[in-house]
Scaffold this motif. Structure first.
Motif, PDB file in Angstrom:
ATOM      1  N   GLY A 225       0.818  -1.206   0.000  1.00 27.87           N
ATOM      2  CA  GLY A 225       0.000   0.000   0.000  1.00 27.87           C
ATOM      3  C   GLY A 225       0.849   1.251   0.000  1.00 27.87           C
ATOM      4  O   GLY A 225       2.022   1.237   0.364  1.00 27.87           O
TER       5      GLY A 225
ATOM      6  N   SER B 238      -1.905   4.115   3.766  1.00 26.59           N
ATOM      7  CA  SER B 238      -2.823   3.007   3.482  1.00 26.59           C
ATOM      8  C   SER B 238      -3.172   2.200   4.727  1.00 26.59           C
ATOM      9  O   SER B 238      -4.165   1.471   4.746  1.00 26.59           O
ATOM     10  CB  SER B 238      -2.210   2.073   2.432  1.00 26.59           C
ATOM     11  OG  SER B 238      -1.033   1.464   2.944  1.00 26.59           O
TER      12      SER B 238
ATOM     13  N   GLU C 109      -3.371  -6.102  -0.095  1.00 28.31           N
ATOM     14  CA  GLU C 109      -3.225  -4.688  -0.451  1.00 28.31           C
ATOM     15  C   GLU C 109      -4.202  -3.862   0.382  1.00 28.31           C
ATOM     16  O   GLU C 109      -5.412  -4.155   0.421  1.00 28.31           O
ATOM     17  CB  GLU C 109      -3.491  -4.470  -1.940  1.00 28.31           C
ATOM     18  CG  GLU C 109      -3.211  -3.034  -2.371  1.00 28.31           C
ATOM     19  CD  GLU C 109      -3.378  -2.835  -3.865  1.00 28.31           C
ATOM     20  OE1 GLU C 109      -3.103  -1.715  -4.332  1.00 28.31           O
ATOM     21  OE2 GLU C 109      -3.785  -3.786  -4.564  1.00 28.31           O
TER      22      GLU C 109
ATOM     23  N   ARG D  54      -5.873  -0.090   1.338  1.00 23.68           N
ATOM     24  CA  ARG D  54      -6.164   1.268   0.865  1.00 23.68           C
ATOM     25  C   ARG D  54      -7.001   1.961   1.913  1.00 23.68           C
ATOM     26  O   ARG D  54      -8.097   1.499   2.256  1.00 23.68           O
ATOM     27  CB  ARG D  54      -6.920   1.243  -0.470  1.00 23.68           C
ATOM     28  CG  ARG D  54      -6.109   0.689  -1.631  1.00 23.68           C
ATOM     29  CD  ARG D  54      -6.910   0.636  -2.902  1.00 23.68           C
ATOM     30  NE  ARG D  54      -6.216  -0.120  -3.952  1.00 23.68           N
ATOM     31  CZ  ARG D  54      -6.795  -0.546  -5.065  1.00 23.68           C
ATOM     32  NH1 ARG D  54      -8.082  -0.282  -5.290  1.00 23.68           N
ATOM     33  NH2 ARG D  54      -6.097  -1.222  -5.958  1.00 23.68           N
TER      34      ARG D  54
ATOM     35  N   SER E 219      -8.386  -0.173   4.802  1.00 24.54           N
ATOM     36  CA  SER E 219      -9.251  -1.311   4.490  1.00 24.54           C
ATOM     37  C   SER E 219      -8.567  -2.221   3.482  1.00 24.54           C
ATOM     38  O   SER E 219      -7.658  -1.811   2.756  1.00 24.54           O
ATOM     39  CB  SER E 219     -10.587  -0.832   3.913  1.00 24.54           C
ATOM     40  OG  SER E 219     -11.291  -0.043   4.861  1.00 24.54           O
TER      41      SER E 219
ATOM     42  N   ALA F 287      -8.120  -4.086   0.134  1.00 26.01           N
ATOM     43  CA  ALA F 287      -8.547  -3.911  -1.255  1.00 26.01           C
ATOM     44  C   ALA F 287      -8.312  -5.157  -2.094  1.00 26.01           C
ATOM     45  O   ALA F 287      -8.974  -5.357  -3.112  1.00 26.01           O
ATOM     46  CB  ALA F 287      -7.811  -2.732  -1.881  1.00 26.01           C
ATOM     47  N   PHE F 288      -7.360  -5.994  -1.686  1.00 29.07           N
ATOM     48  CA  PHE F 288      -7.040  -7.212  -2.436  1.00 29.07           C
ATOM     49  C   PHE F 288      -6.378  -8.200  -1.496  1.00 29.07           C
ATOM     50  O   PHE F 288      -5.570  -7.826  -0.643  1.00 29.07           O
ATOM     51  CB  PHE F 288      -6.089  -6.896  -3.592  1.00 29.07           C
ATOM     52  CG  PHE F 288      -5.491  -8.134  -4.247  1.00 29.07           C
ATOM     53  CD1 PHE F 288      -6.166  -8.785  -5.272  1.00 29.07           C
ATOM     54  CD2 PHE F 288      -4.267  -8.643  -3.820  1.00 29.07           C
ATOM     55  CE1 PHE F 288      -5.626  -9.931  -5.858  1.00 29.07           C
ATOM     56  CE2 PHE F 288      -3.721  -9.775  -4.403  1.00 29.07           C
ATOM     57  CZ  PHE F 288      -4.409 -10.419  -5.422  1.00 29.07           C
TER      58      PHE F 288
END
Length: 216
Positions: free
Chosen positions: A37, A41, A200, A202, A205, A207-208
């Motif tokens: 991130g 992030s 990942e 963002r 939170s 994201a992936f």
């Protein structure tokens, strides 16, 4: 793959700002996990929450299923957690030798990993270059028998050759030593072992989540 340590519905606040928004983050034993991130992030905050250097506003930290949320950082370290932050990771007023003896417990293993430190043993750590300080900080991780190893930006300030060696040394902690290795990175570094997991983040939170090959 068994979970070594995890954040469960973790929220962290810095004053009025919430850095983690109910994050669930399971981290498996014997595997390399990358928290990816940009700055802001939440990746550094996630490491600090796992290490116990920031408190959760809500949620839990679970270590092999046991709730360690209220366990202080030094108690987590005694149980086998090694945290190498991105900044202030060495004792600047102590010599390189004193840093090694204080935090690694195995100076020879640390110098095998980073022979560049050998001629610097008498130098105060605060006089080292950024890359040299990073090697000194990481020697704590590579020379310790930790069950959980958390490293924020391992290759900060390092040359490409030393950076490649560092990732090999860290990956061996998971592949050969069975540790849960967690790296916080802005970009996915090259040379990570097959099966490396990526989460990942963002804005606090997820994201992936998946394997590094899926992200590429």
């Amino acid at each position: 793959m068994s979970v070594e340590i995890a954040l469960s519905a973790a929220r962290v606040r810095y004053g009025p700002l919430e850095a983690l928004h109910g994050l669930d983050l399971p981290l498996p034993t014997g595997a390399v996990t990358v928290l990816l991130g940009r700055n802001g992030s939440g990746r550094t905050t996630a490491l600090r929450a796992l290490a116990g250097t920031v408190r959760l506003a809500s949620g839990r930290v679970l270590w092999r299923g046991a709730d360690v949320t209220r366990l202080h950082a030094h108690d987590r370290a005694r149980r086998g957690l090694c945290f190498v932050p991105d900044l202030r990771a060495v004792y600047a007023t102590l010599t390189v030798a004193e840093n090694l003896d204080l935090v690694t417990g195995d100076r020879a293993k640390a110098l095998d990993a980073y022979p560049e430190l050998a001629p610097l043993l008498a130098r105060p750590a605060g006089t080292l270059s950024g890359g040299e300080r990073r090697m000194l900080a990481l020697s704590r991780a590579v020379a310790s028998p930790a069950r959980v190893v958390l490293v924020d930006e391992p290759a900060l300030g390092m040359s490409p050759d030393v950076s490649s060696r560092t990732y090999r040394l860290l990956a061996a902690l998971a592949e050969e030593g069975g540790a849960a290795l967690v790296l916080a990175e802005q970009r996915l570094p090259p040379g990570l072992p097959p099966g490396t997991l990526v989460h990942e983040l963002r804005r606090g939170s997820l994201a992936f989540s998946g394997e590094a090959a899926e992200l590429r």
